[in-house]
Design a protein around this motif. Sequence first.
Motif, PDB file in Angstrom:
ATOM      1  N   VAL A   1     -86.229  37.692  12.552  1.00  0.00           N
ATOM      2  CA  VAL A   1     -87.567  38.236  12.342  1.00  0.00           C
ATOM      3  C   VAL A   1     -87.663  38.709  10.898  1.00  0.00           C
ATOM      4  N   GLU A   2     -88.680  38.216  10.178  1.00  0.00           N
ATOM      5  CA  GLU A   2     -88.790  38.576   8.762  1.00  0.00           C
ATOM      6  C   GLU A   2     -89.801  39.691   8.557  1.00  0.00           C
ATOM      7  N   HIS A   3     -89.464  40.616   7.635  1.00  0.00           N
ATOM      8  CA  HIS A   3     -90.329  41.759   7.344  1.00  0.00           C
ATOM      9  C   HIS A   3     -90.633  41.827   5.861  1.00  0.00           C
ATOM     10  N   ALA A   4     -91.877  42.157   5.555  1.00  0.00           N
ATOM     11  CA  ALA A   4     -92.224  42.397   4.154  1.00  0.00           C
ATOM     12  C   ALA A   4     -91.603  43.728   3.741  1.00  0.00           C
ATOM     13  N   GLY A   5     -91.194  43.818   2.465  1.00  0.00           N
ATOM     14  CA  GLY A   5     -90.656  45.088   1.983  1.00  0.00           C
ATOM     15  C   GLY A   5     -89.151  45.063   1.871  1.00  0.00           C
ATOM     16  N   ASP A   6     -88.550  46.209   1.642  1.00  0.00           N
ATOM     17  CA  ASP A   6     -87.123  46.243   1.332  1.00  0.00           C
ATOM     18  C   ASP A   6     -86.273  46.367   2.582  1.00  0.00           C
ATOM     19  N   TYR A   7     -84.990  46.488   2.341  1.00  0.00           N
ATOM     20  CA  TYR A   7     -83.996  46.557   3.402  1.00  0.00           C
ATOM     21  C   TYR A   7     -84.260  47.689   4.399  1.00  0.00           C
ATOM     22  N   ALA A   8     -84.649  48.862   3.870  1.00  0.00           N
ATOM     23  CA  ALA A   8     -84.863  50.017   4.759  1.00  0.00           C
ATOM     24  C   ALA A   8     -85.987  49.734   5.759  1.00  0.00           C
ATOM     25  N   LYS A   9     -86.981  48.955   5.325  1.00  0.00           N
ATOM     26  CA  LYS A   9     -88.093  48.625   6.216  1.00  0.00           C
ATOM     27  C   LYS A   9     -87.634  47.701   7.351  1.00  0.00           C
ATOM     28  N   ALA A  10     -86.752  46.750   7.018  1.00  0.00           N
ATOM     29  CA  ALA A  10     -86.231  45.840   8.046  1.00  0.00           C
ATOM     30  C   ALA A  10     -85.418  46.621   9.070  1.00  0.00           C
ATOM     31  N   VAL A  11     -84.633  47.581   8.576  1.00  0.00           N
ATOM     32  CA  VAL A  11     -83.822  48.391   9.485  1.00  0.00           C
ATOM     33  C   VAL A  11     -84.741  49.217  10.388  1.00  0.00           C
ATOM     34  N   ALA A  12     -85.758  49.840   9.794  1.00  0.00           N
ATOM     35  CA  ALA A  12     -86.650  50.702  10.578  1.00  0.00           C
ATOM     36  C   ALA A  12     -87.381  49.905  11.648  1.00  0.00           C
ATOM     37  N   ALA A  13     -87.832  48.699  11.290  1.00  0.00           N
ATOM     38  CA  ALA A  13     -88.547  47.865  12.261  1.00  0.00           C
ATOM     39  C   ALA A  13     -87.632  47.501  13.420  1.00  0.00           C
ATOM     40  N   GLY A  14     -86.419  47.128  13.108  1.00  0.00           N
ATOM     41  CA  GLY A  14     -85.464  46.764  14.150  1.00  0.00           C
ATOM     42  C   GLY A  14     -85.162  47.942  15.063  1.00  0.00           C
ATOM     43  N   ARG A  15     -84.988  49.096  14.453  1.00  0.00           N
ATOM     44  CA  ARG A  15     -84.660  50.297  15.212  1.00  0.00           C
ATOM     45  C   ARG A  15     -85.785  50.626  16.196  1.00  0.00           C
TER      46      ARG A  15
END
Length: 449
Positions: free
Chosen positions: A204-218
Amino acid sequence: MPTMSLPYLPKLLLARLQGKTPTLWVNDRLGQPLAPNSDSTDAILDAQARMQRFAPLLANLFPELAGTDGHIESALMPADALKRAVVRGDADDASAWFVKRDDALPVAGSIKARGGFHEVLAVAERIALEQGLIAAQDDRRVLGSPEARALFAQYTVAVGSTGNLGLSIGVMAAALGFDTVVHMSDDAKAWKKARLRQRGVRVVEHAGDYAKAVAAGRTQASASPRSHFVDDEQSPLLFHGYAASARHLAEQLVAAGRTVDAGHPLFVYLPCGVGGAPGGITYGLKAIFGAHVHCFFAEPVASPCMLVQLASRSDSPVSVYDIGLDNKTDADGLAVGEASHLVAPLMVSQLSGVFTVTDDELFLNLRMLKHTLDVLVEPSAAAGVRGPDWLLSSPEGQAYVRTHDLDMREATHVIWSTGGSLVPPEALKEFLERADALARDPERAGQVA
Ligand SMILES: *Cc1c(COP(=O)(O)O)cnc(C)c1O
């Protein structure tokens, strides 16, 4: 420019960081090593024992591990030619340089194999025990059976990652039959996404930086009871998986004839992103060698998140954005704006310091590794190459050596290389071409040499 006040960050240091000038920051809160037999040591031993227990299963799951009986380890490579290239002058003392080859760790091709595999195996083990598939003493090879796969298929393992952690978690979780989801920032490399999708992983791809990808997954994972989220910013299972690597390094140093004690200091240089991998390894090494091991992290000039967190002495999170940096670097594994809240407090008393690295230097380091040792790595993995030079040649490094009364002629330097062997050959070739172009440009190459 700063949006929050960071009272302890000295003005001169702040100016260097904001100017993206390569800097060695020395940690003046470095303290006493951990007491042996603390809970932490138990957790490291647990992780070592788990990897041991699971080795036969791993040998079954991954043909490339048959030769090592399922053990996932990397070589400690002598780096005399690198020493001669960097030191130039008197390179004939008794000090020894090594490269720790986690770039060639089997199956995952990066340091993330250590923490990532440990966490997935711990989760699988817990589910198998809870659901009565195995008893505590049973052979873990049962977890590779069709019954186990059917069980794991009912559970989701998710992770947020810039790339390498996603690869490591994705490969292991998918091999066990978990429904596997990797959340990536949209700048993650295409080949990493393709490789995961080939293995049946949902990317799953997310716009923005690494922290945003982690937060979305969490967030997504917390909505489901049968979902485990591997949290790169705060996972003890990852951390202890990394820490477990210290024991093997200690054995490798013995095998190489290197003593570590008051008269023979050990220096370890580790590329740092969120801090889990280098922090875990530091923690493991401190538990073994105490004050005789000196660990330094290497961070990109645009992303010195551990440096600003520790140097600011703040108990609340500090990010590189707070001092006006943009967190943009070619070292994709290190592009992290805010250090792990689990790891940073542990580093306060254990980490010797942090030095920063420009992107140009990453490529020139990568080129130097290739030319001196025939080792080709990804840019992040080359961040630590100048570590010994910082200690030997910079005023801050020399002051550190004097303060701790260290005999550098007897030192052992370990440059931890962290990723590269799974990078497609075309991409590796591009790294080298870019490095060659830099080396031909005397002005830019000169800033580093
Ligand atoms: C993840 C990574 C690191 C740093 O590990 P952190 O746990 O993020 O600090 C270093 N090098 C490479 C190649 C990585 O993938």
